[in-house]
Write an enzyme that holds these catalytic residues in place. Structure first.
Site: not given
Ligand code: CP3
Length: 360
Positions: A37, A41, A50, A86, A163
């Site tokens: 990540r 944000r 965003r 994602d 999920y």
């Molecule tokens: O920078 C990076 O790592 C690359 C992009 C990336 C995202 N998600 C972007 C994202 C990667 C590799 C992921 C993987 C991901 N997504 C996982 C595995 C990693 C982990 O955290 O265990 C999981 C479980 C997800 C599912 C997911 N996507 C969740 C649970 C959420 C909401 C929680 C949160 O932190 O907002 C997301 C949204 C998400 N994925 C965001 C980003 C940048 C935030 C979205 C936003 O509000 O802009």
């Protein structure tokens, strides 16, 4: 016409980067660092994007995905980029209705709850609807400095099944585990279908230009060792075995260090670990013939630079200069993290992890 002999091409510059060397378990001039990540944000540049675009629209816009990651890599000075996308997008072409509700995290509106629901999931026959991800790979690769490798990724079968069944994040994983215990046939159909889809998806990312792939088993820590061995390991292994061998695999799981020996047995040339286990203990368990990625607690980034440096040093000391350590957090950067602290971590790891004397 005389036949022209094929001219040996020099390897692309990223092949000899510290990150790729570490991923192959070779000695490198410094300990490479990237962060799960790393684009998110907590970063003002990301929040600006965003403000104008929903998260799903962003993920489906290859040019914006590339820009978000390129800006992040340049700002932080990390040693690898990860595809901006994602984990859950792969569930859409399987027939699941995905929404990122603002402030609530992801929701799947038609989850797989009963054994008969499993038959409703489509087989991913071709990349088709996910072509935008491959375009994001190509554009990110094209925009990155040549010495910076690009990581592709997917969810591991269990985390995607969790999920698909829970319909979103979960506390006890009651629904997914009870499907797993109740109906082995339906579980096998679900996990096999997901495994084939993940394999196709990751191999397509490798063909589109990523150098390494990471499998995220973010939620598998809710299982005990015997359940992992029986209900998860065969599927994860089948994915890893079917991936193009030219791309090293980082196999990451969080939440339960007792799973480490099995995780390593399931496959991956790099094992990603969280902070619940000491890095030296984890590495001994996995075996020093494999590389390791981790494992700072992301909450440490909410403390000041002195504490960040101290804890980074502890981890580097545990790695003891062995080849094959990729520095990372044990899970993703939290949205509340000050960006200067992330930069302080990257700088500290580069400074403290440069040319440490090798042991054995
Ligand atoms: O920078 C990076 O790592 C690359 C992009 C990336 C995202 N998600 C972007 C994202 C990667 C590799 C992921 C993987 C991901 N997504 C996982 C595995 C990693 C982990 O955290 O265990 C999981 C479980 C997800 C599912 C997911 N996507 C969740 C649970 C959420 C909401 C929680 C949160 O932190 O907002 C997301 C949204 C998400 N994925 C965001 C980003 C940048 C935030 C979205 C936003 O509000 O802009």
């Amino acid at each position: 016409m005389p036949e022209t002999l094929p001219v040996a091409q020099p390897p692309p510059p990223w092949q000899n980067s510290p990150f790729m060397k570490a991923a192959r378990g070779e000695p490198a001039e410094l300990v490479p660092i990237w962060l799960m990540r790393q684009a998110g944000r907590y970063m003002a540049e990301y929040r600006a994007v965003r403000e104008k675009t929903s998260f799903l629209d962003l993920c489906k816009n290859p040019q914006l995905c590339a820009e978000v990651m390129l800006v992040c890599v340049e700002r932080l000075g990390v040693d690898a980029a990860i595809l901006f996308s994602d984990l859950l997008l792969i569930l859409e072409p399987l027939g699941l209705d995905l929404e990122f509700a603002s402030g609530e995290g992801p929701v799947l509106h038609n989850p797989v709850r009963e054994p008969r629901d499993v038959d409703r999931l489509a087989e991913l026959e071709e990349i088709g609807e996910l072509e935008f991800v491959m375009e994001a790979v190509r554009r990110t690769r094209a925009g990155l400095p040549e010495q910076v490798p690009l990581i592709g990724f997917a969810g591991a079968p269990f985390t995607l099944a969790a999920y698909a069944v829970e319909g979103g994040s979960s506390r006890h994983y009651r629904l997914v585990k009870s499907l797993m215990y109740r109906d082995t046939g339906a579980w096998d159909t679900l996990m096999s279908r997901l495994s084939r889809a993940i394999t196709l998806y990751l191999n397509a990312q490798i063909d589109a230009g990523v150098q390494v792939v990471q499998l995220f088993d973010s939620w598998v820590g809710c299982l005990g060792v015997d359940d992992y061995r029986r209900h998860v390991m065969p599927y994860t292994r089948s994915v890893i075995e079917a991936l193009e061998p030219r791309a090293p695999v980082i196999h990451f799981a969080a939440g339960n260090p007792a799973l480490l020996p099995l995780l390593s047995e399931a496959g991956g040339s790099v094992i990603g670990v969280d902070w619940r286990v000491r890095l030296d203990d984890a590495w001994r368990t996995i075996g020093h013939h494999k590389a390791i990625q981790g494992n700072l607690d992301p909450v440490v980034l909410l403390a000041g630079p002195a504490e960040i440096r101290r804890q980074a040093k502890e981890i580097l000391d545990q790695a003891a200069g062995r080849p094959g350590h990729i520095f990372n957090l044990g899970h993703g950067v939290l949205p509340q993290t000050p960006v200067e602290n992330v930069i302080a971590l990257v700088d500290a790891v580069h400074e403290l992890g440069s040319r440490l004397p090798a042991v054995d």
